[in-house]
Each structure stands twice: as structure tokens, then as C-alpha cells.
Design a protein around this motif. Structure first.
Motif, PDB file in Angstrom:
ATOM      1  N   VAL A 202     -24.052  34.762 -28.100  1.00 14.44           N
ATOM      2  CA  VAL A 202     -23.595  34.789 -29.483  1.00 14.44           C
ATOM      3  C   VAL A 202     -23.093  33.392 -29.843  1.00 14.44           C
ATOM      4  O   VAL A 202     -22.157  32.885 -29.226  1.00 14.44           O
ATOM      5  CB  VAL A 202     -22.472  35.824 -29.697  1.00 14.44           C
ATOM      6  N   VAL A 203     -23.737  32.782 -30.829  1.00 13.33           N
ATOM      7  CA  VAL A 203     -23.379  31.430 -31.265  1.00 13.33           C
ATOM      8  C   VAL A 203     -22.923  31.495 -32.717  1.00 13.33           C
ATOM      9  O   VAL A 203     -23.597  32.081 -33.570  1.00 13.33           O
ATOM     10  CB  VAL A 203     -24.567  30.461 -31.130  1.00 13.33           C
ATOM     11  N   ALA A 204     -21.773  30.907 -33.000  1.00 10.64           N
ATOM     12  CA  ALA A 204     -21.256  30.832 -34.362  1.00 10.64           C
ATOM     13  C   ALA A 204     -21.705  29.531 -34.996  1.00 10.64           C
ATOM     14  O   ALA A 204     -21.592  28.464 -34.394  1.00 10.64           O
ATOM     15  CB  ALA A 204     -19.735  30.912 -34.351  1.00 10.64           C
ATOM     16  N   LEU A 205     -22.213  29.629 -36.225  1.00  9.99           N
ATOM     17  CA  LEU A 205     -22.573  28.450 -37.010  1.00  9.99           C
ATOM     18  C   LEU A 205     -21.518  28.312 -38.093  1.00  9.99           C
ATOM     19  O   LEU A 205     -21.366  29.189 -38.953  1.00  9.99           O
ATOM     20  CB  LEU A 205     -23.966  28.619 -37.619  1.00  9.99           C
ATOM     21  N   MET A 206     -20.756  27.217 -38.054  1.00  7.13           N
ATOM     22  CA  MET A 206     -19.576  27.082 -38.891  1.00  7.13           C
ATOM     23  C   MET A 206     -19.615  25.796 -39.708  1.00  7.13           C
ATOM     24  O   MET A 206     -20.396  24.881 -39.434  1.00  7.13           O
ATOM     25  CB  MET A 206     -18.317  27.116 -38.026  1.00  7.13           C
ATOM     26  N   GLY A 207     -18.748  25.725 -40.700  1.00 10.74           N
ATOM     27  CA  GLY A 207     -18.623  24.562 -41.556  1.00 10.74           C
ATOM     28  C   GLY A 207     -18.117  24.990 -42.920  1.00 10.74           C
ATOM     29  O   GLY A 207     -18.213  26.155 -43.293  1.00 10.74           O
ATOM     30  N   ARG A 208     -17.567  24.051 -43.648  1.00 12.77           N
ATOM     31  CA  ARG A 208     -17.107  24.354 -44.996  1.00 12.77           C
ATOM     32  C   ARG A 208     -18.287  24.686 -45.902  1.00 12.77           C
ATOM     33  O   ARG A 208     -19.451  24.448 -45.542  1.00 12.77           O
ATOM     34  CB  ARG A 208     -16.301  23.177 -45.552  1.00 12.77           C
ATOM     35  N   ASN A 209     -18.004  25.220 -47.069  1.00 11.21           N
ATOM     36  CA  ASN A 209     -19.056  25.542 -48.025  1.00 11.21           C
ATOM     37  C   ASN A 209     -19.874  24.299 -48.368  1.00 11.21           C
ATOM     38  O   ASN A 209     -19.326  23.209 -48.555  1.00 11.21           O
ATOM     39  CB  ASN A 209     -18.459  26.118 -49.310  1.00 11.21           C
TER      40      ASN A 209
ATOM     41  N   VAL B 146     -22.945  33.316 -38.946  1.00  6.95           N
ATOM     42  CA  VAL B 146     -22.211  32.431 -39.854  1.00  6.95           C
ATOM     43  C   VAL B 146     -20.997  33.188 -40.366  1.00  6.95           C
ATOM     44  O   VAL B 146     -21.111  34.304 -40.877  1.00  6.95           O
ATOM     45  CB  VAL B 146     -23.089  32.003 -41.049  1.00  6.95           C
ATOM     46  N   ASP B 147     -19.833  32.595 -40.205  1.00  2.00           N
ATOM     47  CA  ASP B 147     -18.601  33.199 -40.710  1.00  2.00           C
ATOM     48  C   ASP B 147     -17.558  32.105 -40.829  1.00  2.00           C
ATOM     49  O   ASP B 147     -17.710  31.031 -40.240  1.00  2.00           O
ATOM     50  CB  ASP B 147     -18.105  34.314 -39.777  1.00  2.00           C
ATOM     51  N   LYS B 148     -16.512  32.391 -41.587  1.00  6.24           N
ATOM     52  CA  LYS B 148     -15.459  31.396 -41.792  1.00  6.24           C
ATOM     53  C   LYS B 148     -14.209  31.680 -40.973  1.00  6.24           C
ATOM     54  O   LYS B 148     -13.329  30.831 -40.880  1.00  6.24           O
ATOM     55  CB  LYS B 148     -15.074  31.344 -43.279  1.00  6.24           C
ATOM     56  N   SER B 149     -14.085  32.885 -40.415  1.00  7.34           N
ATOM     57  CA  SER B 149     -12.852  33.288 -39.767  1.00  7.34           C
ATOM     58  C   SER B 149     -12.863  32.941 -38.283  1.00  7.34           C
ATOM     59  O   SER B 149     -13.569  33.563 -37.490  1.00  7.34           O
ATOM     60  CB  SER B 149     -12.630  34.794 -39.942  1.00  7.34           C
ATOM     61  N   LEU B 150     -12.051  31.958 -37.926  1.00  6.81           N
ATOM     62  CA  LEU B 150     -11.935  31.602 -36.509  1.00  6.81           C
ATOM     63  C   LEU B 150     -11.394  32.762 -35.693  1.00  6.81           C
ATOM     64  O   LEU B 150     -11.840  33.008 -34.565  1.00  6.81           O
ATOM     65  CB  LEU B 150     -11.016  30.392 -36.356  1.00  6.81           C
ATOM     66  N   VAL B 151     -10.434  33.473 -36.241  1.00  8.06           N
ATOM     67  CA  VAL B 151      -9.825  34.587 -35.514  1.00  8.06           C
ATOM     68  C   VAL B 151     -10.887  35.629 -35.158  1.00  8.06           C
ATOM     69  O   VAL B 151     -10.965  36.097 -34.020  1.00  8.06           O
ATOM     70  CB  VAL B 151      -8.699  35.229 -36.345  1.00  8.06           C
ATOM     71  N   GLU B 152     -11.730  35.982 -36.133  1.00 12.22           N
ATOM     72  CA  GLU B 152     -12.742  36.997 -35.892  1.00 12.22           C
ATOM     73  C   GLU B 152     -13.852  36.484 -34.992  1.00 12.22           C
ATOM     74  O   GLU B 152     -14.348  37.212 -34.127  1.00 12.22           O
ATOM     75  CB  GLU B 152     -13.305  37.482 -37.233  1.00 12.22           C
ATOM     76  N   LEU B 153     -14.236  35.230 -35.156  1.00 13.66           N
ATOM     77  CA  LEU B 153     -15.314  34.687 -34.336  1.00 13.66           C
ATOM     78  C   LEU B 153     -14.898  34.543 -32.875  1.00 13.66           C
ATOM     79  O   LEU B 153     -15.732  34.681 -31.972  1.00 13.66           O
ATOM     80  CB  LEU B 153     -15.772  33.338 -34.891  1.00 13.66           C
ATOM     81  N   ARG B 154     -13.630  34.270 -32.630  1.00 13.38           N
ATOM     82  CA  ARG B 154     -13.178  34.139 -31.241  1.00 13.38           C
ATOM     83  C   ARG B 154     -13.387  35.438 -30.458  1.00 13.38           C
ATOM     84  O   ARG B 154     -13.483  35.415 -29.232  1.00 13.38           O
ATOM     85  CB  ARG B 154     -11.699  33.734 -31.193  1.00 13.38           C
ATOM     86  N   GLU B 155     -13.445  36.573 -31.166  1.00 19.78           N
ATOM     87  CA  GLU B 155     -13.638  37.862 -30.498  1.00 19.78           C
ATOM     88  C   GLU B 155     -15.047  38.021 -29.954  1.00 19.78           C
ATOM     89  O   GLU B 155     -15.265  38.812 -29.034  1.00 19.78           O
ATOM     90  CB  GLU B 155     -13.350  39.005 -31.474  1.00 19.78           C
ATOM     91  N   VAL B 156     -16.035  37.315 -30.533  1.00 16.59           N
ATOM     92  CA  VAL B 156     -17.431  37.603 -30.179  1.00 16.59           C
ATOM     93  C   VAL B 156     -18.242  36.383 -29.759  1.00 16.59           C
ATOM     94  O   VAL B 156     -19.199  36.524 -28.993  1.00 16.59           O
ATOM     95  CB  VAL B 156     -18.161  38.298 -31.355  1.00 16.59           C
TER      96      VAL B 156
ATOM     97  N   ASP C 174     -19.681  33.084 -28.034  1.00 18.66           N
ATOM     98  CA  ASP C 174     -19.629  32.335 -26.779  1.00 18.66           C
ATOM     99  C   ASP C 174     -19.447  30.843 -27.053  1.00 18.66           C
ATOM    100  O   ASP C 174     -18.751  30.149 -26.322  1.00 18.66           O
ATOM    101  CB  ASP C 174     -20.919  32.545 -25.987  1.00 18.66           C
ATOM    102  N   ARG C 175     -20.091  30.368 -28.122  1.00 16.29           N
ATOM    103  CA  ARG C 175     -20.003  28.951 -28.494  1.00 16.29           C
ATOM    104  C   ARG C 175     -20.035  28.853 -30.013  1.00 16.29           C
ATOM    105  O   ARG C 175     -20.395  29.798 -30.699  1.00 16.29           O
ATOM    106  CB  ARG C 175     -21.192  28.149 -27.932  1.00 16.29           C
ATOM    107  N   ALA C 176     -19.704  27.665 -30.496  1.00 15.70           N
ATOM    108  CA  ALA C 176     -19.801  27.391 -31.922  1.00 15.70           C
ATOM    109  C   ALA C 176     -20.481  26.045 -32.141  1.00 15.70           C
ATOM    110  O   ALA C 176     -20.362  25.122 -31.321  1.00 15.70           O
ATOM    111  CB  ALA C 176     -18.421  27.385 -32.576  1.00 15.70           C
TER     112      ALA C 176
ATOM    113  N   GLY D  24     -19.233  23.584 -28.910  1.00 20.36           N
ATOM    114  CA  GLY D  24     -18.471  23.959 -27.726  1.00 20.36           C
ATOM    115  C   GLY D  24     -17.907  25.351 -27.848  1.00 20.36           C
ATOM    116  O   GLY D  24     -18.147  26.064 -28.831  1.00 20.36           O
ATOM    117  N   GLY D  25     -17.154  25.770 -26.826  1.00 24.75           N
ATOM    118  CA  GLY D  25     -16.485  27.049 -26.863  1.00 24.75           C
ATOM    119  C   GLY D  25     -15.359  27.030 -27.879  1.00 24.75           C
ATOM    120  O   GLY D  25     -14.689  26.009 -28.059  1.00 24.75           O
ATOM    121  N   LEU D  26     -15.134  28.164 -28.551  1.00 29.20           N
ATOM    122  CA  LEU D  26     -14.112  28.187 -29.597  1.00 29.20           C
ATOM    123  C   LEU D  26     -12.711  27.961 -29.042  1.00 29.20           C
ATOM    124  O   LEU D  26     -11.827  27.491 -29.766  1.00 29.20           O
ATOM    125  CB  LEU D  26     -14.176  29.508 -30.358  1.00 29.20           C
TER     126      LEU D  26
END
Length: 228
Positions: free
Chosen positions: A31-38, A186-196, A198-200, A212-214
Motif C-alpha cells: 500500500v503506497v500513499a500518494l500525497m501532496g497539497r492540492n 491518494v489522501d490528505k490525512s496523515l493519521v488515517e494513512l499511517r494505519e494502512v 507501507d510507504r508514501a 519513505g515510510g510515514l
């Protein structure tokens, strides 16, 4: 094993450059999170991967060059998309939405109902009359009905009520723990993404600027790159 490999991805709209060199990987079952501001290129990256817009660079999915494929052939390789804004087939029932996307595999109607019991009570209901949260569950169920190997979730909980967000997060945790499905989320919530996650991978102005890892994403870096 690397399932999706993206190297130096570029894309734009008209004369405006939206991506200037994005590199990311998603491994099988990861599970990879794709993050960044709008406006930093997250949805554009997803559109390019799903072959919904022209792009440059290299994209390989399980050994197949995605850059040469139209969107429907990329989907048939095993890429399932839950787009931003849900985009269910509003005039069709829940059952018809799932049937329209169905391909052979373990994610049949019974499995989707098990993941989202609410949908089981609404199989005969027209999708356009569902609540926003129920439509999002249907959008995820419809993507799963294609029996993908990579599930892409673009802002899957954006704008939803807290209770529904909790249900969808629980479903994503189940997908991670109980299946071998790879997920790009893709999500904005670090708290929620840390639950699932593996990397961002964090994007800024159309480039990947942090990977890297969150747990390694410190508060100062998060504030600078994400504004949180």
C-alpha cells in the motif's frame, strides 16, 4: 516484486506542464500513499497511469509498457480505479453498476457485499439515490468487481461523514490484511494513512520530492510539503 514502476513521468494540459518528472513504485501487496497539497499533480499522475491522458516517461505494469496502451487495455491488465468524485452510473441500480464492471475472479457480488454490508441492502436501488458515502462504497465495489491486481483510490474519503470514513478505512485495512491486492491511495490525512500505508510518495509542483515510510515523515517536513 515490483508491480507498477513509474519513471520520470511527464504530463500536461494544453500548454501547462502538470508533471515534470514523477517516479514511484508499487510492489505486489503493498500500500503506497500518494500525497501532496492540492494542485501538485496527484490526480494527474493517476490519470496518466490509467492511460486517461497523454504522458511521457516510462510506466511498466507487471512487465507491460503502459505507455502504448489505451485506458481499457490498461484496466484489463489489472488496474482498478476509484476516481475522485465517485462517478457511479447514476441511472443504474447498485447490482447493475457491479455487473457492468464484473470480470471473473474472487471479487464477486457476495465478496463485495461482505466488504460493504450496506450495499447488500441496496442492490435494487438506483445509484443516483444513494448517499455520498454509499456511492463511494459502490465506486470501490465496482473497481473491485474488475478483480484488479492494483487498486487506485483517489480521495476515497474526501467530504464524507466521519462514520462513513471510518467504515471505508476499515474496508481498506481489510483489503490490506486479507488480500494480496496492491493499493495506490491518494489522501490528505496523515493519521488515517499511517494505519494502512507501507510507504508514501509526496509530490510538489509535479515532481516527487519525498519517498519513505510515514513514520519517517517528521512534523517539519510534513508541514513544509503538505501544509499539515
Amino acid at each position: 516484486m515490483t508491480l507498477l514502476s513509474v519513471r520520470d513521468l511527464t504530463a500536461g494540459y494544453g500548454g501547462a506542464q502538470a508533471l515534470s518528472g514523477v517516479t514511484l513504485e508499487v510492489g505486489a501487496g503493498e500500500v503506497v500513499a500518494l500525497m501532496g497539497r492540492n494542485g501538485m499533480g496527484k490526480t494527474t499522475t493517476i490519470r496518466a497511469i490509467c492511460r486517461m491522458m497523454p504522458s511521457g516517461g516510462t510506466m511498466v505494469f507487471d512487465g507491460t509498457d503502459l505507455a502504448t496502451l489505451p485506458s481499457h487495455r490498461a484496466a484489463r491488465l489489472g488496474i482498478g480505479l476509484v476516481p475522485e468524485g465517485r462517478r457511479c452510473f447514476a441511472p443504474l441500480t447498485v447490482a447493475e453498476n457491479l455487473a457492468a464492471a464484473a470480470r471473473p475472479g474472487p471479487w464477486d457480488v457476495a465478496a463485495i457485499r461482505g466488504l460493504f454490508p450496506r450495499l447488500g441492502d441496496r442492490m435494487g436501488q438506483v445509484a443516483g439515490t444513494l448517499s455520498g458515502g454509499e456511492q463511494q462504497m459502490l465506486a470501490i465495489g465496482r473497481a473491485l468487481a474488475t478483480n484488479p491486481r492494483l487498486l487506485i483510490l483517489d480521495e476515497a474519503t474526501e467530504g464524507l461523514a466521519p462514520l462513513v470514513r471510518t467504515e471505508i478505512r476499515a474496508a481498506i485495512r481489510r483489503l490490506k490484511s486479507e488480500t494480496g491486492l496492491a493499493i495506490l491511495i491518494v489522501d490528505k490525512s496523515l493519521v488515517e494513512l499511517r494505519e494502512v500505508a507501507d510507504r508514501a510518495v509526496v509530490l510538489e509542483r509535479g515532481r516527487d520530492v519525498w519517498t519513505g515510510g510515514l513514520d519517517a515523515l517528521d512534523a517539519a517536513t510534513a508541514d513544509r510539503l503538505l501544509g499539515v
